[in-house]
Scaffold this active site. Structure first.
Site, PDB file in Angstrom:
ATOM      1  N   GLU A   1       0.626  -1.406  -0.016  1.00 34.17           N
ATOM      2  CA  GLU A   1       0.054  -0.138   0.091  1.00 34.17           C
ATOM      3  C   GLU A   1       0.923   1.118   0.121  1.00 34.17           C
ATOM      4  O   GLU A   1       0.671   2.023  -0.694  1.00 34.17           O
ATOM      5  CB  GLU A   1      -1.127   0.062   1.328  1.00 34.17           C
TER       6      GLU A   1
ATOM      7  N   ARG B   1       0.815   3.872  -3.275  1.00 31.38           N
ATOM      8  CA  ARG B   1       0.132   5.279  -2.874  1.00 31.38           C
ATOM      9  C   ARG B   1       1.130   6.201  -2.753  1.00 31.38           C
ATOM     10  O   ARG B   1       1.128   7.325  -3.303  1.00 31.38           O
ATOM     11  CB  ARG B   1      -0.682   4.921  -1.869  1.00 31.38           C
TER      12      ARG B   1
ATOM     13  N   ASP C   1      -5.283 -10.198  -8.255  1.00 35.84           N
ATOM     14  CA  ASP C   1      -5.279  -8.999  -9.219  1.00 35.84           C
ATOM     15  C   ASP C   1      -4.224  -8.393  -9.898  1.00 35.84           C
ATOM     16  O   ASP C   1      -3.961  -8.631 -11.248  1.00 35.84           O
ATOM     17  CB  ASP C   1      -6.540  -8.078  -9.086  1.00 35.84           C
TER      18      ASP C   1
ATOM     19  N   GLU D   1     -11.934   0.861 -10.414  1.00 35.75           N
ATOM     20  CA  GLU D   1     -11.518  -0.080 -11.223  1.00 35.75           C
ATOM     21  C   GLU D   1     -12.710   0.043 -12.790  1.00 35.75           C
ATOM     22  O   GLU D   1     -11.920  -0.071 -13.946  1.00 35.75           O
ATOM     23  CB  GLU D   1     -11.851  -1.488 -10.914  1.00 35.75           C
TER      24      GLU D   1
ATOM     25  N   THR E   1      -0.718   0.466 -10.382  1.00 36.45           N
ATOM     26  CA  THR E   1      -1.967  -0.131  -9.821  1.00 36.45           C
ATOM     27  C   THR E   1      -2.799   0.973  -9.147  1.00 36.45           C
ATOM     28  O   THR E   1      -3.985   0.654  -8.640  1.00 36.45           O
ATOM     29  CB  THR E   1      -1.994  -1.359  -9.354  1.00 36.45           C
TER      30      THR E   1
END
Ligand code: DMJ
Length: 621
Positions: free
Chosen positions: A252, A256, A385, A520, A609
């Site tokens: 994360e 980010r 994913d 998404e 992502t």
């Protein structure tokens, strides 16, 4: 036959003449009640009336609720109105198509005057009604008469080259407005903290690193929100420190924070962001000190220690394989190979592992043994994913030379086709399910909606054209996951129906009815629009933005996750605005509405992502 009692004579004769005894008895009761009512005193009548009124008021919601549910169930109508010929399920309670009743000129913060058509509607999220600008069925229908008269069209943001059409400008402005509304909430109640809690007008901390602010930096730049960007920049310059005794999640914080800082550096050229990126990047490195070279999930960035979660020595497969774009880029910028070395090692090891199903990976990997664990579940959703996403994107980032990454990606897509693709009933929507210990499960996470975009990106880069066909089919399904809900917003998970004779394509379990403002679907809409130019994708994105505005916007500032996408009357706000709403969702909506293919060109940038654009390496282009 006995005559009826005296006082019933007149009606008894009439009633009998006409027929039914039930009619007779009703009339009899009515007369009798009326007589008794007249015998009561005024006070008695008033008291009875009062009781009746109170009972009526108390039972009203129950009655209406019951009626509403009844109508909901019975009034689903299938009409053959979808652009691609698929029937659209229309439900009672879904927002009606707004009428274009007025024309108003809205000056925005930047002095733009953009003509809007639309009606204002009342929105309630936090219990208060907000007078809200509900534009329309589609901003493409908007005409700016001033601009037409002047022959001039203003640019809503600085990075655009060339003129914008009026409709494009108004769509872009709608996203800017949504961002500014979110930013207002963050600034007023959560400044410098991780996430806004818009209802309680407070904040939540995850890592204590100003997550929303960092995630949103490049969005502000792309949207042309320079003032806000400058304020945020000065917070980064003066307040942001990574020298803190806090545990952060490697994945994360990489996607980010490291990703956000790197992309902001590239967009602005401001070395402040590169310095901060180097700082966090080097502090995350202890995560790779494991027996297997598969990184731990958590790092204490102040102490320089790392560890797995308390309850296991496993890491998540998606997490350890979706940090590569950022660390590779950090190596390229710093000329220090160590970052790239550690993340490439992870890819090599995962590549060699046993336990895949036609290229599909399990969800967990052990940091001691380096082997997959808890095998048997294969999904394109949570915990797997972005493994697939980063296979393709690393291949693109590195100039399409790393053949092993491409081979693994292509094999995985074949694995999806062979094992996970099915069609729903009754409408034949193509969906991606899961394999659980050899059994197919028709469960699809909203997270899987990244896949249409990735397939389209691959096809754009020369991969088989049937990837684009599949992308279009899945895009349709992801959109249906929104519009088949009463709020027009997708739940977190749907279960598709496959048996013949089903009346609806998807079911949503009670526990899966939440919407976290995830990106998404709009992310994929952006890719599909960029590559096909088909305006229906913009139209779909517009509808989704309208529904976010209608059901998740909090009047005092910010947007909130909701618990129940199936209840338009009470979507049950969760009181949290995830950082990815600003980092991803609004950014992709803005890019979707822009007709400028050079606004973050997909031939020069690859998005991580978390929607942070990183350059495709120059030597590669
Ligand atoms: C984001 O943090 C990233 O997009 C990640 O890959 C998946 N989850 C959220 C958004 O849904």
């Amino acid at each position: 036959m006995q005559p009826p009692p005296q006082d019933h004579v007149s009606i008894s004769l009439a009633g009998q003449a006409g027929g039914s005894s039930s009619c007779y008895s009703k009339q009899w009761r009515r007369q009798s009640c009326w007589r008794r009512w007249k015998q009561l005193s005024k006070l008695q009548r008033s008291l009875i009336l009062l009781v009746l009124v109170i009972c009526g008021m108390a039972s009203y919601p129950i009655v209406t609720e019951h009626l509403r549910d009844g109508v909901k169930e019975s009034s689903r109508v299938l009409i053959p109105a979808m652009p691609n010929g698929l029937p659209e399920t229309i439900k009672q309670g879904q927002p009606p198509a707004p009428e274009q009743t007025s024309q108003r000129k809205l000056p925005n913060k930047r002095g733009l005057h953009i003509q809007k058509k639309g009606n204002a509607s009342d929105t309630v999220v936090d219990g208060k009604k907000e007078r809200q600008e509900s534009v329309i069925s589609w901003c493409g229908a908007v005409v700016d008469t001033d601009q037409l008269r002047d022959g001039e069209s203003e640019k809503p943001q600085a990075n655009h080259k060339g003129k914008l059409s009026n409709s494009e400008a108004s769509c872009l402005e709608a996203v800017q407005k949504a961002f500014l509304h979110s930013w207002k909430g963050y600034k007023d109640f959560a400044w410098g903290h991780d996430e806004l809690r818009p209802l309680s007008k407070s904040y939540s901390e995850w890592f204590g690193l100003g997550l929303t602010l960092i995630d949103a930096l490049d969005t502000m730049w792309i949207l042309g929100l320079k003032e806000e960007f400058e304020e945020a920049r000065s917070w980064v310059a003066t307040e942001l420190t990574f020298n803190k005794n806090v545990d952060v999640n490697l994945f994360e914080s990489t996607i980010r924070i490291l990703g956000g800082l790197l992309s902001t550096y590239h967009l602005t050229g401001d070395t402040l962001f590169l310095e901060k990126a180097k700082d966090i990047g080097s502090r995350l490195m202890p995560a790779f000190n494991t027996p297997s070279k598969i990184p731990y999930s958590d790092v204490n960035i102040g102490k320089g220690t790392a560890h797995p979660p308390r309850w296991t020595s496993d890491s998540t497969v998606a997490e350890v394989t979706s940090i590569q774009l950022e660390f590779r880029e950090l190596s390229r910028l710093t000329h220090e190979p160590k970052y790239q070395v550690v993340v490439s090692e992870v890819m090599k090891r995962v590549h060699k592992l046993e336990g895949k199903l036609d290229g599909l990976v399990p969800m967990f990997i052990n940091t001691n043994s380096g082997q997959f664990t808890h095998q048997g579940i294969y999904t394109m959703g949570a915990r797997a994913d972005s493994y697939y996403e980063y296979l393709l994107k690393q291949w693109i980032q590195g100039g399409m030379t790393e053949n092993q990454l491409l081979a693994d990606y292509l094999q995985a897509i074949e694995g999806v086709k062979k094992n996970l693709l099915q069609k729903s009933s009754p409408n034949g929507l193509t969906f991606v399910g899961e394999i659980t210990h050899g059994q197919f499960s028709p469960k699809m996470d909203h997270l899987v909606c990244f896949l249409p975009g990735i397939l389209a990106l691959g096809a754009h880069n020369g991969l088989p054209t049937d990837h684009m066909d599949l992308a279009k089919q899945l895009m349709e399904t992801c959109y249906q996951m929104y519009i088949q809900m009463e709020t027009g917003l997708s739940p977190e998970i749907v279960h598709f129906n496959m048996h013949q004779g089903s009346v609806q394509d998807m079911n949503v379990k009670l526990a899966d009815r939440h919407n976290l403002l995830r990106p998404e679907t709009v992310e994929s809409l952006f890719y599909l629009y960029r590559f096909t130019g088909d305006h229906k994708y913009q139209h779909w994105g517009w509808k989704i933005l309208q529904n976010f505005n209608k059901y998740t916007k909090v009047s005092s500032g910010g947007y909130t996750s909701i618990n129940n996408v199936r209840d338009p009357d009470y979507p049950s706000p969760r009181d949290k605005m995830e950082s990815f709403f600003l980092g991803e969702t609004l950014k992709y909506l803005y890019l979707l509405f822009s007709d400028d293919p050079n606004l973050i060109s997909l031939d020069h940038y690859v998005f991580n992502t978390e929607a942070h654009p990183l350059p495709i390496w120059p030597s590669a282009t």
